[in-house]
Motif scaffolding. Structure first.
Motif, short mmCIF file in Angstrom:
data_model
loop_
_atom_site.label_atom_id
_atom_site.label_comp_id
_atom_site.label_asym_id
_atom_site.label_seq_id
_atom_site.Cartn_x
_atom_site.Cartn_y
_atom_site.Cartn_z
N ASP A 49 3.47 -4.10 -13.94
CA ASP A 49 2.08 -4.30 -14.30
C ASP A 49 1.34 -2.99 -13.97
O ASP A 49 1.16 -2.64 -12.80
N GLN A 50 0.93 -2.30 -15.03
CA GLN A 50 0.32 -0.98 -14.82
C GLN A 50 -1.01 -1.03 -14.10
O GLN A 50 -1.48 -0.03 -13.58
N SER A 51 -1.64 -2.23 -14.10
CA SER A 51 -2.95 -2.31 -13.45
C SER A 51 -2.80 -2.51 -11.93
O SER A 51 -3.78 -2.48 -11.19
N GLN A 52 -1.59 -2.74 -11.47
CA GLN A 52 -1.35 -2.94 -10.03
C GLN A 52 -0.59 -1.75 -9.44
O GLN A 52 0.23 -1.14 -10.15
N GLN A 69 4.78 -3.73 -6.14
CA GLN A 69 5.72 -4.43 -7.03
C GLN A 69 7.13 -4.05 -6.60
O GLN A 69 7.33 -3.19 -5.78
N GLU A 110 -2.22 9.35 -17.30
CA GLU A 110 -2.52 8.57 -16.10
C GLU A 110 -1.25 7.92 -15.55
O GLU A 110 -0.95 7.99 -14.37
N TRP A 111 -0.48 7.31 -16.48
CA TRP A 111 0.77 6.65 -16.09
C TRP A 111 1.74 7.67 -15.49
O TRP A 111 2.38 7.42 -14.47
N ILE A 118 0.76 8.36 -11.98
CA ILE A 118 1.06 7.21 -11.11
C ILE A 118 2.55 7.23 -10.74
O ILE A 118 2.95 7.09 -9.59
#
Ligand SMILES: O=P(O)(O)O[C@H]1[C@H](O)[C@@H](OP(=O)(O)O)[C@H](OP(=O)(O)O)[C@@H](OP(=O)(O)O)[C@H]1O
Ligand SMILES: Nc1ncnc2c1ncn2[C@@H]1O[C@H](COP(=O)(O)OP(=O)(O)O)[C@@H](O)[C@H]1O
Ligand SMILES: [Mg+2]
Ligand SMILES: [Mg+2]
Length: 347
Positions: free
Chosen positions: A71-74, A79, A93-94, A97
């Motif tokens: 889940d990219q928003s977490q 995870q 952005e990804w 991260i």
């Protein structure tokens, strides 16, 4: 990854070194057993649909591999924990991260490093390593078609093409490959002057007659599989003389264009020699720093051994690679097992 058996194996060996009696009395250690391998994936919904087929997930489960959607928003740390992160997302952005996560968790295998993938998202840098390879041995020669990068001012294209002495026809390809439909909108140009209608940034690549058949070489780590696809037909000298303009062409070599069962001229259909492909794949794996990609390669029509790489794709449509379920799951297991072997030998 959680491996049973590794630790006790090591301890027995250490004891053996200091105790000569134990050397004869200890039974051989059990082989390490794999408990569970967790693969987190960050893929587009299109890719999830084409890649994570039920047959793949079923086989993976049997081999102790579980796929977990990221889940990219977490935060990634909340995870998992993951043994492997499989990803193909283009956003900056990804990438940041993932880079940050990897720096904090170097024990996780990221397939593949974001910076290395980036190299394939530009049609100029994508082919640089093939061009530098200068691969030529007794099995054949592999190169890239001559090409020119145009970043601005379409009106300068005719001049630039003639200065670079590129031979017509030319294939015009968007410079950036970002997975969008637009980045696959290609054109064939029959004359220099019409090229000023095109929309940079793009690469102009010499069209190579290849008998209308292309080879897609899928690479998963050390495994290689080749399939045949239909491609653009040859352009004759007469056709070139009688035509002007730039023509958009549709996606010609997609999965629906499989030529594996077609009745083809054997000199066109013959697959590139296996040793040549193995050498090419090995070199590219090392130079690109990637383990998951495919290569579009064509044979110049009328030759037996003159090959051109025209495209390299990161994490391609593996579901069209014959036997991908077995190949991919074995690959995932081997990645983690070789990491453990390295860790054990460095301790
Ligand atoms: O660039 P080319 O050489 O055309 O290769 C494309 C890409 O690998 C696509 O993956 P992505 O969209 O991730 O770039 C893939 O889509 P899927 O993996 O989603 O199936 C296509 O499969 P087909 O559309 O079936 O040909 C394949 O032809
Ligand atoms: N230099 C070339 N010579 C001949 N045909 C080409 C050339 N470049 C591309 N093609 C044809 O165009 C198709 C798409 O080009 P490609 O570079 O693979 O772009 P994409 O990333 O959209 O797949 C190829 O499958 C092939 O049929
Ligand atoms: Mg292609
Ligand atoms: Mg491509």
């Amino acid at each position: 990854m959680r491996l049973n058996g590794e630790i006790s194996y090591l301890r027995n060996e250490e004891e053996n070194e200091n105790d000569s009696v134990a050397l004869i009395s200890l039974p051989p250690p059990p082989p390490p057993t794999l408990e569970k391998l967790v693969v987190g994936y960050a893929l587009t919904s299109k890719k999830v649909k084409s890649f994570l087929q039920p047959k793949l997930e079923g086989l993976a489960k049997k081999k102790g591999i579980v796929f977990v959607a990221i889940d990219q928003s977490q935060p990634l740390v909340d995870q998992g924990p993951f043994d492997i992160v499989l990803h193909k997302l283009t956003g900056k952005e990804w990438q940041q991260i993932l880079q940050d996560y990897w720096e904090k968790h170097p024990e996780v295998t990221v397939l593949d490093p974001p910076a290395a993938i980036q190299h394939l998202y530009n049609r100029q840098s994508m082919l640089q390593d093939v061009a530098n390879l200068n691969l030529s041995d007794c099995y054949g020669k592999v190169g890239t078609p001559r090409q020119l990068v145009i970043t601005k001012d379409p009106s300068s294209i005719p001049d630039a093409v003639s200065k670079a002495r590129l031979t017509l026809p030319l294939v015009a390809k968007p410079l950036v490959v970002d997975g969008s439909a637009k980045s696959h909108e290609l054109s064939l140009a029959y004359d220099e002057f019409s090229l000023s209608k095109l929309d940079p940034p793009l690469v102009l690549q010499e069209f190579v007659n290849h008998g209308g058949v292309l080879f897609k070489v899928y690479i998963v780590g050390e495994a290689i599989k080749v399939v045949r696809r239909f491609s653009l037909p040859d352009v004759s000298k007469r056709e070139l003389l009688n035509n002007t303009g730039v023509f958009r062409f549709p996606r010609v070599s997609c999965a629906a264009a499989s030529a594996d069962d077609a009745d083809l001229d054997p000199s066109i259909a013959e697959l590139p020699p296996r040793p040549l492909l193995e050498k090419l794949a090995r070199e590219l794996r090392l130079r690109l720093g990637l383990r998951l990609f495919n290569i579009d390669i064509i044979r110049e029509h009328g030759t037996r051994d003159r090959f051109y790489v025209i495209d390299i794709n990161y994490f391609p449509g593996y579901s069209k690679m014959p036997g991908y379920e077995h190949i991919f799951t074995d690959f995932l297991l081997s990645v983690v097992q070789s990491k453990f072997k390295r860790l054990l030998s460095s301790n």
